[in-house]
Design a protein around this motif. Structure first.
Motif, PDB file in Angstrom:
ATOM      1  N   GLY A 132       7.318 -37.425  28.982  1.00 36.95           N
ATOM      2  CA  GLY A 132       7.398 -37.931  30.341  1.00 36.95           C
ATOM      3  C   GLY A 132       6.955 -36.928  31.389  1.00 36.95           C
ATOM      4  O   GLY A 132       6.242 -37.275  32.332  1.00 36.95           O
ATOM      5  N   SER A 133       7.344 -35.675  31.228  1.00 34.23           N
ATOM      6  CA  SER A 133       6.953 -34.655  32.201  1.00 34.23           C
ATOM      7  C   SER A 133       5.446 -34.419  32.166  1.00 34.23           C
ATOM      8  O   SER A 133       4.802 -34.250  33.210  1.00 34.23           O
ATOM      9  CB  SER A 133       7.711 -33.347  31.938  1.00 34.23           C
ATOM     10  N   ARG A 134       4.856 -34.440  30.968  1.00 33.67           N
ATOM     11  CA  ARG A 134       3.402 -34.277  30.867  1.00 33.67           C
ATOM     12  C   ARG A 134       2.668 -35.481  31.467  1.00 33.67           C
ATOM     13  O   ARG A 134       1.626 -35.322  32.120  1.00 33.67           O
ATOM     14  CB  ARG A 134       2.991 -34.084  29.408  1.00 33.67           C
ATOM     15  N   ALA A 135       3.220 -36.674  31.248  1.00 30.91           N
ATOM     16  CA  ALA A 135       2.583 -37.875  31.799  1.00 30.91           C
ATOM     17  C   ALA A 135       2.612 -37.854  33.322  1.00 30.91           C
ATOM     18  O   ALA A 135       1.628 -38.237  33.968  1.00 30.91           O
ATOM     19  CB  ALA A 135       3.284 -39.124  31.271  1.00 30.91           C
ATOM     20  N   LEU A 136       3.706 -37.409  33.896  1.00 32.11           N
ATOM     21  CA  LEU A 136       3.802 -37.330  35.353  1.00 32.11           C
ATOM     22  C   LEU A 136       2.865 -36.248  35.903  1.00 32.11           C
ATOM     23  O   LEU A 136       2.232 -36.440  36.945  1.00 32.11           O
ATOM     24  CB  LEU A 136       5.243 -37.052  35.768  1.00 32.11           C
ATOM     25  N   GLU A 137       2.776 -35.143  35.190  1.00 32.49           N
ATOM     26  CA  GLU A 137       1.862 -34.085  35.623  1.00 32.49           C
ATOM     27  C   GLU A 137       0.414 -34.561  35.576  1.00 32.49           C
ATOM     28  O   GLU A 137      -0.398 -34.216  36.441  1.00 32.49           O
ATOM     29  CB  GLU A 137       2.040 -32.856  34.745  1.00 32.49           C
ATOM     30  N   SER A 144       9.444 -30.982  35.602  1.00 33.69           N
ATOM     31  CA  SER A 144       9.807 -30.217  34.418  1.00 33.69           C
ATOM     32  C   SER A 144      10.493 -31.117  33.402  1.00 33.69           C
ATOM     33  O   SER A 144      11.147 -32.111  33.754  1.00 33.69           O
ATOM     34  CB  SER A 144      10.754 -29.068  34.804  1.00 33.69           C
ATOM     35  N   ALA A 145      10.361 -30.753  32.135  1.00 31.68           N
ATOM     36  CA  ALA A 145      11.016 -31.515  31.077  1.00 31.68           C
ATOM     37  C   ALA A 145      12.533 -31.451  31.240  1.00 31.68           C
ATOM     38  O   ALA A 145      13.239 -32.429  30.963  1.00 31.68           O
ATOM     39  CB  ALA A 145      10.598 -30.973  29.713  1.00 31.68           C
ATOM     40  N   GLU A 146      13.039 -30.312  31.708  1.00 23.79           N
ATOM     41  CA  GLU A 146      14.484 -30.157  31.880  1.00 23.79           C
ATOM     42  C   GLU A 146      15.018 -31.123  32.936  1.00 23.79           C
ATOM     43  O   GLU A 146      16.069 -31.749  32.738  1.00 23.79           O
ATOM     44  CB  GLU A 146      14.808 -28.716  32.293  1.00 23.79           C
ATOM     45  N   GLU A 147      14.305 -31.255  34.048  1.00 24.90           N
ATOM     46  CA  GLU A 147      14.745 -32.179  35.093  1.00 24.90           C
ATOM     47  C   GLU A 147      14.646 -33.623  34.618  1.00 24.90           C
ATOM     48  O   GLU A 147      15.522 -34.447  34.895  1.00 24.90           O
ATOM     49  CB  GLU A 147      13.917 -31.990  36.366  1.00 24.90           C
ATOM     50  N   PHE A 148      13.571 -33.930  33.897  1.00 24.34           N
ATOM     51  CA  PHE A 148      13.401 -35.282  33.365  1.00 24.34           C
ATOM     52  C   PHE A 148      14.564 -35.628  32.446  1.00 24.34           C
ATOM     53  O   PHE A 148      15.160 -36.716  32.553  1.00 24.34           O
ATOM     54  CB  PHE A 148      12.074 -35.380  32.608  1.00 24.34           C
ATOM     55  N   LEU A 149      14.912 -34.709  31.543  1.00 24.12           N
ATOM     56  CA  LEU A 149      15.988 -34.949  30.588  1.00 24.12           C
ATOM     57  C   LEU A 149      17.321 -35.132  31.290  1.00 24.12           C
ATOM     58  O   LEU A 149      18.134 -35.984  30.896  1.00 24.12           O
ATOM     59  CB  LEU A 149      16.066 -33.797  29.590  1.00 24.12           C
ATOM     60  N   GLN A 150      17.549 -34.350  32.329  1.00 22.08           N
ATOM     61  CA  GLN A 150      18.803 -34.450  33.074  1.00 22.08           C
ATOM     62  C   GLN A 150      18.983 -35.848  33.665  1.00 22.08           C
ATOM     63  O   GLN A 150      20.072 -36.429  33.577  1.00 22.08           O
ATOM     64  CB  GLN A 150      18.824 -33.400  34.184  1.00 22.08           C
ATOM     65  N   ILE A 151      17.924 -36.396  34.248  1.00 20.98           N
ATOM     66  CA  ILE A 151      18.000 -37.740  34.837  1.00 20.98           C
ATOM     67  C   ILE A 151      18.089 -38.792  33.736  1.00 20.98           C
ATOM     68  O   ILE A 151      18.808 -39.786  33.879  1.00 20.98           O
ATOM     69  CB  ILE A 151      16.784 -38.001  35.740  1.00 20.98           C
ATOM     70  N   TRP A 152      17.380 -38.596  32.642  1.00 22.92           N
ATOM     71  CA  TRP A 152      17.407 -39.544  31.511  1.00 22.92           C
ATOM     72  C   TRP A 152      18.817 -39.722  30.967  1.00 22.92           C
ATOM     73  O   TRP A 152      19.196 -40.814  30.544  1.00 22.92           O
ATOM     74  CB  TRP A 152      16.461 -39.038  30.420  1.00 22.92           C
ATOM     75  N   LYS A 153      19.612 -38.651  30.988  1.00 23.69           N
ATOM     76  CA  LYS A 153      20.956 -38.678  30.425  1.00 23.69           C
ATOM     77  C   LYS A 153      21.996 -39.322  31.337  1.00 23.69           C
ATOM     78  O   LYS A 153      23.093 -39.660  30.875  1.00 23.69           O
ATOM     79  CB  LYS A 153      21.421 -37.249  30.107  1.00 23.69           C
ATOM     80  N   LEU A 154      21.690 -39.491  32.604  1.00 22.52           N
ATOM     81  CA  LEU A 154      22.684 -39.973  33.565  1.00 22.52           C
ATOM     82  C   LEU A 154      23.160 -41.386  33.244  1.00 22.52           C
ATOM     83  O   LEU A 154      22.377 -42.240  32.822  1.00 22.52           O
ATOM     84  CB  LEU A 154      22.104 -39.954  34.978  1.00 22.52           C
ATOM     85  N   ARG A 155      24.440 -41.623  33.486  1.00 21.67           N
ATOM     86  CA  ARG A 155      24.989 -42.968  33.307  1.00 21.67           C
ATOM     87  C   ARG A 155      24.255 -43.966  34.192  1.00 21.67           C
ATOM     88  O   ARG A 155      24.000 -45.105  33.771  1.00 21.67           O
ATOM     89  CB  ARG A 155      26.488 -42.940  33.647  1.00 21.67           C
ATOM     90  N   SER A 156      23.895 -43.565  35.401  1.00 24.21           N
ATOM     91  CA  SER A 156      23.204 -44.479  36.319  1.00 24.21           C
ATOM     92  C   SER A 156      21.835 -44.886  35.782  1.00 24.21           C
ATOM     93  O   SER A 156      21.387 -46.019  35.996  1.00 24.21           O
ATOM     94  CB  SER A 156      23.053 -43.835  37.699  1.00 24.21           C
ATOM     95  N   THR A 157      21.160 -43.978  35.063  1.00 29.80           N
ATOM     96  CA  THR A 157      19.870 -44.313  34.464  1.00 29.80           C
ATOM     97  C   THR A 157      20.049 -45.273  33.300  1.00 29.80           C
ATOM     98  O   THR A 157      19.272 -46.226  33.138  1.00 29.80           O
ATOM     99  CB  THR A 157      19.154 -43.031  33.997  1.00 29.80           C
ATOM    100  N   ILE A 158      21.071 -45.038  32.494  1.00 24.72           N
ATOM    101  CA  ILE A 158      21.393 -45.961  31.401  1.00 24.72           C
ATOM    102  C   ILE A 158      21.660 -47.355  31.954  1.00 24.72           C
ATOM    103  O   ILE A 158      21.180 -48.368  31.422  1.00 24.72           O
ATOM    104  CB  ILE A 158      22.605 -45.447  30.606  1.00 24.72           C
ATOM    105  N   GLU A 159      22.401 -47.415  33.042  1.00 24.13           N
ATOM    106  CA  GLU A 159      22.741 -48.706  33.655  1.00 24.13           C
ATOM    107  C   GLU A 159      21.511 -49.383  34.253  1.00 24.13           C
ATOM    108  O   GLU A 159      21.372 -50.608  34.194  1.00 24.13           O
ATOM    109  CB  GLU A 159      23.819 -48.504  34.711  1.00 24.13           C
ATOM    110  N   GLU A 160      20.605 -48.591  34.835  1.00 21.52           N
ATOM    111  CA  GLU A 160      19.393 -49.193  35.396  1.00 21.52           C
ATOM    112  C   GLU A 160      18.504 -49.767  34.294  1.00 21.52           C
ATOM    113  O   GLU A 160      17.899 -50.840  34.465  1.00 21.52           O
ATOM    114  CB  GLU A 160      18.615 -48.173  36.233  1.00 21.52           C
ATOM    115  N   ALA A 161      18.430 -49.068  33.157  1.00 28.50           N
ATOM    116  CA  ALA A 161      17.669 -49.609  32.019  1.00 28.50           C
ATOM    117  C   ALA A 161      18.304 -50.906  31.528  1.00 28.50           C
ATOM    118  O   ALA A 161      17.608 -51.893  31.259  1.00 28.50           O
ATOM    119  CB  ALA A 161      17.608 -48.583  30.891  1.00 28.50           C
TER     120      ALA A 161
END
Length: 208
Positions: A132-137, A144-161
């Motif tokens: 995902g980070s490479r695709a956005l770049e 960064s991959a670290e920031e992407f992963l942090q948002i991916w793990k959030l409960r709010s992201t799970i709920e939006e999916a």
């Protein structure tokens, strides 16, 4: 003109992505929204030999129709793989949250390529974050991959999916891909499955 694509990590969606990219190139007036389908969200069964052969059959058909490549050896070499599409759907949602103005189709196609060509384990958050980070770049939106992963793990992201999955069901989608044209406040089905770009363009002209 706004199009709405209901899609998941299915081989026909992979083939359809190529046709939609061609359509976007021909029709710069089009905007595309993607609703993730959750086709196998939460699946727990391991992909066995029968499941692999079933997918190889469809891969061959999609390859013939679209000309896109598939990594058959990568599929056959998988052991203990649980074919859960929730993680990759959530990764597309993550990209949408982080960069709402980005061409989400190009990001979606990068995840598809990671699974179908690179044979990566797209159930792993770290793998998805790198892709995902490479695709956005690649589309000029560094992340960064670290920031992407942090948002991916959030409960709010799970709920939006999960909300995307519910939306797909609510609009009556039972198979993927499904492409709609938004006309005022309603959705008109344009393509209930894979179609080539010329056919899509003709259908849109008729619908408009």
């Amino acid at each position: 003109m706004e199009l709405v694509l209901a899609a998941d990590l299915c081989s026909w969606c992979y083939g359809f992505g190529k046709e939609l990219t061609l359509l976007e190139e021909r029709r710069p007036d089009i905007t595309l929204k993607i609703i993730l389908g959750g086709l196998r969200a939460g699946a727990t069964d391991v992909l066995d030999d029968a499941g692999k052969q079933f997918r190889l059959y469809h891969w061959e058909r999609v390859e013939e129709a679209s000309g896109l490549a598939f990594n058959r050896e990568g599929l056959l070499a998988r052991t203990g793989f649980v074919y859960d599409t929730e993680p990759i759907c959530r990764a597309v949602v993550t990209a949408r949250i982080l960069r709402p103005q980005v061409d989400i189709l190009s990001v979606f196609r990068a995840f598809q390529h990671a699974f179908y060509v690179d044979a990566l384990d797209t159930t792993k958050g770290a793998v998805l974050a790198e892709v995902g980070s490479r695709a956005l770049e690649a589309v000029g939106r560094p992340m960064s991959a670290e920031e992407f992963l942090q948002i991916w793990k959030l409960r709010s992201t799970i709920e939006e999916a999960a909300a995307d999955f519910a939306t797909a069901r609510a609009i009556g989608v039972t198979s993927f891909p499904a492409l709609f044209l938004r006309k005022e406040s309603r959705l008109q089905l344009v393509s209930p499955g894979y179609a080539k770009v010329d056919e899509l363009e003709a259908r849109l002209k008729a619908a408009a």
